[in-house]
Design a protein around this motif. Structure first.
Motif, PDB file in Angstrom:
ATOM      1  N   GLY A 362      55.254  32.505  27.883  1.00  0.00           N
ATOM      2  CA  GLY A 362      56.327  33.284  28.481  1.00  0.00           C
ATOM      3  C   GLY A 362      56.283  34.771  28.189  1.00  0.00           C
ATOM      4  N   CYS A 363      55.131  35.314  27.858  1.00  0.00           N
ATOM      5  CA  CYS A 363      54.993  36.763  27.628  1.00  0.00           C
ATOM      6  C   CYS A 363      54.593  37.394  28.964  1.00  0.00           C
ATOM      7  CB  CYS A 363      53.954  37.036  26.546  1.00  0.00           C
ATOM      8  SG  CYS A 363      54.346  36.292  24.952  1.00  0.00           S
ATOM      9  N   HIS A 364      55.574  37.823  29.724  1.00  0.00           N
ATOM     10  CA  HIS A 364      55.352  38.170  31.125  1.00  0.00           C
ATOM     11  C   HIS A 364      54.552  39.457  31.319  1.00  0.00           C
ATOM     12  CE1 HIS A 364      57.943  34.865  31.912  1.00  0.00           C
ATOM     13  NE2 HIS A 364      59.004  35.442  31.376  1.00  0.00           N
ATOM     14  N   ASN A 365      54.381  40.250  30.274  1.00  0.00           N
ATOM     15  CA  ASN A 365      53.609  41.480  30.407  1.00  0.00           C
ATOM     16  C   ASN A 365      52.140  41.298  30.032  1.00  0.00           C
ATOM     17  OD1 ASN A 365      55.426  43.426  31.435  1.00  0.00           O
ATOM     18  ND2 ASN A 365      56.457  43.505  29.452  1.00  0.00           N
ATOM     19  N   ILE A 366      51.785  40.094  29.584  1.00  0.00           N
ATOM     20  CA  ILE A 366      50.383  39.818  29.274  1.00  0.00           C
ATOM     21  C   ILE A 366      49.735  39.202  30.513  1.00  0.00           C
ATOM     22  CG2 ILE A 366      48.801  38.443  27.869  1.00  0.00           C
ATOM     23  CD1 ILE A 366      50.681  38.723  25.555  1.00  0.00           C
ATOM     24  N   GLY A 367      48.646  39.822  30.961  1.00  0.00           N
ATOM     25  CA  GLY A 367      47.977  39.368  32.173  1.00  0.00           C
ATOM     26  C   GLY A 367      46.507  39.113  31.961  1.00  0.00           C
ATOM     27  N   THR A 368      45.755  39.262  33.036  1.00  0.00           N
ATOM     28  CA  THR A 368      44.334  38.904  33.050  1.00  0.00           C
ATOM     29  C   THR A 368      43.501  39.732  32.083  1.00  0.00           C
ATOM     30  OG1 THR A 368      44.544  38.203  35.359  1.00  0.00           O
ATOM     31  CG2 THR A 368      42.333  38.684  34.544  1.00  0.00           C
ATOM     32  N   LEU A 369      43.735  41.038  32.006  1.00  0.00           N
ATOM     33  CA  LEU A 369      42.900  41.917  31.188  1.00  0.00           C
ATOM     34  C   LEU A 369      42.940  41.535  29.713  1.00  0.00           C
ATOM     35  CD1 LEU A 369      43.648  45.405  32.813  1.00  0.00           C
ATOM     36  CD2 LEU A 369      41.624  43.945  33.128  1.00  0.00           C
ATOM     37  N   GLY A 370      44.110  41.180  29.202  1.00  0.00           N
ATOM     38  CA  GLY A 370      44.225  40.816  27.795  1.00  0.00           C
ATOM     39  C   GLY A 370      43.435  39.572  27.464  1.00  0.00           C
ATOM     40  N   LEU A 371      43.499  38.576  28.336  1.00  0.00           N
ATOM     41  CA  LEU A 371      42.776  37.332  28.063  1.00  0.00           C
ATOM     42  C   LEU A 371      41.272  37.512  28.270  1.00  0.00           C
ATOM     43  CD1 LEU A 371      43.612  34.559  27.089  1.00  0.00           C
ATOM     44  CD2 LEU A 371      43.498  33.752  29.441  1.00  0.00           C
ATOM     45  N   GLU A 372      40.884  38.369  29.193  1.00  0.00           N
ATOM     46  CA  GLU A 372      39.460  38.663  29.346  1.00  0.00           C
ATOM     47  C   GLU A 372      38.891  39.273  28.070  1.00  0.00           C
ATOM     48  OE1 GLU A 372      39.059  39.520  34.172  1.00  0.00           O
ATOM     49  OE2 GLU A 372      39.251  41.184  32.751  1.00  0.00           O
ATOM     50  N   ALA A 373      39.680  40.093  27.390  1.00  0.00           N
ATOM     51  CA  ALA A 373      39.223  40.680  26.124  1.00  0.00           C
ATOM     52  C   ALA A 373      39.013  39.603  25.070  1.00  0.00           C
ATOM     53  CB  ALA A 373      40.240  41.714  25.640  1.00  0.00           C
ATOM     54  N   ILE A 374      39.884  38.593  25.059  1.00  0.00           N
ATOM     55  CA  ILE A 374      39.710  37.467  24.134  1.00  0.00           C
ATOM     56  C   ILE A 374      38.401  36.752  24.425  1.00  0.00           C
ATOM     57  CG2 ILE A 374      40.620  35.206  23.471  1.00  0.00           C
ATOM     58  CD1 ILE A 374      42.277  37.404  22.293  1.00  0.00           C
ATOM     59  N   GLY A 375      38.117  36.504  25.690  1.00  0.00           N
ATOM     60  CA  GLY A 375      36.884  35.815  26.051  1.00  0.00           C
ATOM     61  C   GLY A 375      35.640  36.578  25.639  1.00  0.00           C
ATOM     62  N   ARG A 376      35.693  37.895  25.713  1.00  0.00           N
ATOM     63  CA  ARG A 376      34.518  38.713  25.370  1.00  0.00           C
ATOM     64  C   ARG A 376      34.350  38.906  23.871  1.00  0.00           C
ATOM     65  NH1 ARG A 376      36.183  41.649  30.168  1.00  0.00           N
ATOM     66  NH2 ARG A 376      37.525  42.968  28.869  1.00  0.00           N
ATOM     67  N   SER A 377      35.457  38.877  23.104  1.00  0.00           N
ATOM     68  CA  SER A 377      35.386  39.275  21.690  1.00  0.00           C
ATOM     69  C   SER A 377      35.589  38.143  20.688  1.00  0.00           C
ATOM     70  CB  SER A 377      36.424  40.370  21.408  1.00  0.00           C
ATOM     71  OG  SER A 377      36.215  41.497  22.243  1.00  0.00           O
ATOM     72  N   CYS A 378      36.057  36.976  21.112  1.00  0.00           N
ATOM     73  CA  CYS A 378      36.398  35.898  20.168  1.00  0.00           C
ATOM     74  C   CYS A 378      35.578  34.643  20.484  1.00  0.00           C
ATOM     75  CB  CYS A 378      37.893  35.590  20.231  1.00  0.00           C
ATOM     76  SG  CYS A 378      38.950  37.016  19.883  1.00  0.00           S
ATOM     77  N   ILE A 392      48.243  35.756  34.733  1.00  0.00           N
ATOM     78  CA  ILE A 392      46.868  35.473  34.322  1.00  0.00           C
ATOM     79  C   ILE A 392      46.170  34.723  35.453  1.00  0.00           C
ATOM     80  CG2 ILE A 392      45.418  34.220  32.688  1.00  0.00           C
ATOM     81  CD1 ILE A 392      47.446  34.808  30.538  1.00  0.00           C
ATOM     82  N   SER A 393      45.057  35.256  35.920  1.00  0.00           N
ATOM     83  CA  SER A 393      44.365  34.701  37.087  1.00  0.00           C
ATOM     84  C   SER A 393      43.048  34.035  36.694  1.00  0.00           C
ATOM     85  CB  SER A 393      44.116  35.817  38.104  1.00  0.00           C
ATOM     86  OG  SER A 393      43.234  36.796  37.555  1.00  0.00           O
ATOM     87  N   ASN A 394      42.319  33.579  37.700  1.00  0.00           N
ATOM     88  CA  ASN A 394      41.078  32.834  37.480  1.00  0.00           C
ATOM     89  C   ASN A 394      40.049  33.618  36.669  1.00  0.00           C
ATOM     90  OD1 ASN A 394      41.858  30.527  38.846  1.00  0.00           O
ATOM     91  ND2 ASN A 394      41.151  31.281  40.825  1.00  0.00           N
ATOM     92  N   SER A 395      39.944  34.928  36.902  1.00  0.00           N
ATOM     93  CA  SER A 395      38.900  35.703  36.229  1.00  0.00           C
ATOM     94  C   SER A 395      39.063  35.698  34.712  1.00  0.00           C
ATOM     95  CB  SER A 395      38.897  37.142  36.758  1.00  0.00           C
ATOM     96  OG  SER A 395      40.140  37.784  36.494  1.00  0.00           O
ATOM     97  N   ALA A 396      40.290  35.523  34.233  1.00  0.00           N
ATOM     98  CA  ALA A 396      40.496  35.453  32.782  1.00  0.00           C
ATOM     99  C   ALA A 396      39.798  34.230  32.200  1.00  0.00           C
ATOM    100  CB  ALA A 396      41.986  35.425  32.478  1.00  0.00           C
ATOM    101  N   LEU A 397      39.946  33.085  32.870  1.00  0.00           N
ATOM    102  CA  LEU A 397      39.288  31.876  32.379  1.00  0.00           C
ATOM    103  C   LEU A 397      37.787  31.908  32.638  1.00  0.00           C
ATOM    104  CD1 LEU A 397      41.776  28.947  33.048  1.00  0.00           C
ATOM    105  CD2 LEU A 397      41.496  30.368  31.041  1.00  0.00           C
ATOM    106  N   HIS A 398      37.351  32.720  33.610  1.00  0.00           N
ATOM    107  CA  HIS A 398      35.907  32.916  33.776  1.00  0.00           C
ATOM    108  C   HIS A 398      35.307  33.493  32.493  1.00  0.00           C
ATOM    109  CE1 HIS A 398      36.174  33.185  38.469  1.00  0.00           C
ATOM    110  NE2 HIS A 398      36.586  32.030  37.976  1.00  0.00           N
ATOM    111  N   GLU A 399      35.987  34.488  31.902  1.00  0.00           N
ATOM    112  CA  GLU A 399      35.500  35.107  30.661  1.00  0.00           C
ATOM    113  C   GLU A 399      35.579  34.130  29.489  1.00  0.00           C
ATOM    114  OE1 GLU A 399      33.967  37.807  30.092  1.00  0.00           O
ATOM    115  OE2 GLU A 399      34.128  38.751  32.058  1.00  0.00           O
ATOM    116  N   ILE A 400      36.647  33.319  29.461  1.00  0.00           N
ATOM    117  CA  ILE A 400      36.766  32.316  28.397  1.00  0.00           C
ATOM    118  C   ILE A 400      35.598  31.326  28.501  1.00  0.00           C
ATOM    119  CG2 ILE A 400      38.156  30.413  27.500  1.00  0.00           C
ATOM    120  CD1 ILE A 400      39.365  33.091  26.848  1.00  0.00           C
TER     121      ILE A 400
END
Length: 617
Positions: A362-378, A392-400
């Motif tokens: 429910g963090c409505h200001n967190i979107g695709t870019l934040g999760l993409e950073a997780i996929g690249r760095s963690c 959060i869209s499909n491209s975020a899970l692409h990076e994951i």
């Protein structure tokens, strides 16, 4: 020589005790205790832990246990838990005939009018059967009977007071763990614990409404050198003063859980400054701001678990401090933190590369870019939960899928922008996936789940609740590629017999199955589940309009391990089907059904395991 007892005549007590201690399974220990009286007494001596639910006479029960088990070091009492009593065996034919003749004699000699006071007698019997709560006398008996006690949990024991706690502290000086959740104790009892129990390491005071700062200050001062874990919630009289005492005295504190609107920056700053070894911090304190979180990030470099709930005063500033200072962070939960954005999550991703678990709720200001950073760095991320994340869209899970090859658990709830493409990328990039839970993600259909069945051979749990684009094709692929233990396809109305049959044939280890609200599934699927899944323990059939008593007969015929069966709003299941489940499953513990489908005979046979959808008012 045949019939000679070689074990009891050869092995000493000490060796048999050591064998009993090595049994991890309680049923195995119970079975051993039934061999003979010697083994029964030795098995009692080997027990170190007791778990107790609600009881009609808890004080007497505790006294009885104290006489039978002499080496107990851990006791867990949870008065929220009901006690499952064994189903009474049906009376014999001779006994029933005798009772009928007795009633006939009484009816011929006594007026049919009910005797005065019969209603009062019945009411008193019902009151006597209602469970009561453990009292101070019972707690005193527990302390006297188990003086070696090291761990004690008293969950919602509402009759416990300071007097009982004082008695416990005086007799159990070796206490290391004390859980008082929901107990209305006072400051005097907690002060006695702080004064006497100098080895106390864990203390849970959640929902202890009778406490004030005075009690917590005393226990912090008394147990400061040993205390490692503290939990406080919904205690209106515990304020920043208590947290300052914790910061001053509890230098070795590793775990702190706070849920209070009366804690401010001042209290948490004191904890951050004094408890620098903190490893786990869980906060639901609406009046705490970025200043406190910055102090945590700056001073608590050993932090591994951070959970922030319902914060409206935390922003990316606090998250940047966490990312910069908490390099060992492994577990992060952000729930309803409205002012944390992608920038804050990017700061955590860049600084906390050891992250293994992330939950965003429910963090409505967190979107695709934040999760993409997780996929690249963690790269070590093994569990990801995205709940109510509309941005959060499909491209975020692409990076994951590309960067987190160790992912084993994925939860998606109400993520409207995530669809088949994302699930395909996860399946292809994360072959070690073991749990996939998707709920109300309406863009996910057969294509994504087919990919999961093809690539994720280790998948053990699959939940697809209300994903109405998923059909039989998806389950056929999963049945062919995975060996599931749990499956929930509640509300997936396109799934019918073919999909469930594929699961039954391909997943013999299945133990939990929820097929509620599947309008196209019928008795053929139940027959296949009965034949293919002998280890099934729980099944939910509610709102399945095509299942009949015949299907239940097939299911029960082979699923002898069945413990739970929900079948409300199944119009073609009758009282005969209910009786079949009750009589055909020796391990059954709960049946959820409409009351009008339960006959008097079934009630007499198994009334204690039947739960009704509606209760007459």
């Amino acid at each position: 020589m045949r019939g000679h007892d070689w074990i009891n005549s050869t092995l000493p007590d000490e060796l048999i005790l050591e064998i009993f201690r090595r049994f991890d399974s309680k049923p195995t220990r119970d079975a051993c205790s039934l061999v003979c009286r010697r083994w029964l007494s030795l098995e009692r001596l080997s027990r170190t832990t007791l778990r107790i639910g609600a009881s009609s006479s808890p004080d007497v029960f505790i006294s009885l246990l104290a006489r039978r088990f002499l080496h107990i070091t851990s006791v867990h009492i949870d008065e929220r838990l009901p006690v499952f009593l064994p189903s009474p065996s049906p009376p014999s034919r001779n006994w029933m005939c005798m009772q009928r003749r007795r009633r006939e004699r009484e009816s011929s000699s006594v007026s049919s009018r009910k005797p005065r006071g019969s209603a009062d007698k019945r009411r008193s019997e019902e009151e006597r059967l209602e469970p009561s709560s453990l009292s101070d006398a019972g707690l005193t008996a527990l302390a006297s009977g188990f003086p070696q006690l090291e761990s004690l949990s008293l969950i919602w024991c509402s009759n416990i007071s300071s007097q009982g706690l004082i008695s416990l502290a005086e007799k159990c000086i070796s206490l290391k763990s004390l859980d008082l959740q929901g107990c209305y104790i006072g400051d005097q009892g907690l002060a006695a614990v702080g004064k006497i129990c100098k080895q106390l390491e864990e203390l849970n005071l959640r929902f202890c409404e009778g406490l004030t700062d005075a009690g917590l200050i005393d226990v912090a001062a008394g147990c400061g050198r040993s205390l490692k874990s503290l939990g406080v919630a919904a205690s209106a009289k515990i304020t920043d003063l208590s947290m300052e005492a914790v910061g001053n005295h509890c230098k070795f504190l590793e775990t702190l859980s706070l849920d209070s609107e009366y804690i401010h920056d001042r209290g948490l700053l004191a904890v951050a400054q004094g408890c620098t070894l903190l490893k786990t911090l869980k906060l639901q304190c609406v009046n705490v701001t970025d200043a406190a979180l910055i102090a945590v990030g700056t001073l608590c470099s050993s932090l591994e678990v951070l959970a922030l709930y319902s914060f409206q005063q935390f922003t990316d500033k606090g998250m940047r401090a966490v990312g910069k200072g908490c390099k060992s962070l492994k577990d992060l939960t952000l729930s309803d933190c409205y002012f944390v954005s992608c920038k804050g999550l990017e700061a955590v991703a860049h600084g906390c590369k050891e992250l293994t678990r992330l939950e965003i709720n429910g963090c409505h200001n967190i979107g695709t870019l934040g999760l993409e950073a997780i996929g690249r760095s963690c790269p070590h991320l093994s569990e990801l939960a995205l709940l109510y994340c509309q941005r959060i869209s499909n491209s975020a899970l692409h990076e994951i899928g590309r960067g987190c090859k160790s992912l084993q658990v994925l939860h998606l709830v109400d993520c409207s922008s995530i669809g088949d493409d994302a699930i395909c990328r996860i399946a292809e990039g994360c072959p070690n996936l073991k749990k996939l839970h998707i709920r109300r993600c309406y863009e996910v259909g057969d294509k994504g789940i087919v990919a999961v069945g093809q690539h994720c051979k280790s998948l053990a749990e699959l939940s697809l609740q209300f994903c109405d684009r998923v059909g039989d094709e998806a389950l056929i692929a999963v049945g062919e590629g995975c060996s599931l233990q749990r499956l929930n396809v509640s509300g997936c109305h396109q799934i019918g017999d073919a999909g469930i049959i594929a699961i039954a044939r391909g997943c013999p280890k299945l133990t939990h199955l929820d097929v509620s609200v599947l309008q196209n599934m019928g008795d053929m699927a139940m027959e296949e589940v009965g034949e293919g899944c002998p280890n099934l323990k729980e099944i939910v059939l509610s709102h399945c309009h095509k299942i009949t008593d015949t299907g239940l007969n097939h299911l029960v015929g082979n699923c002898k391990a069945l413990e739970t069966c929900h079948m409300v709003y199944c119009p073609r299941i009758t009282s005969s089907g209910v009786a079949t489940v009750v009589s055909g499953c020796p391990n059954i513990r709960k049946v959820l059904i409409e009351k009008w489908k339960v006959t008097d005979r079934t009630t007499r046979r198994a009334g204690n395991i039947i739960s009704y959808l509606c209760i007459d008012l």
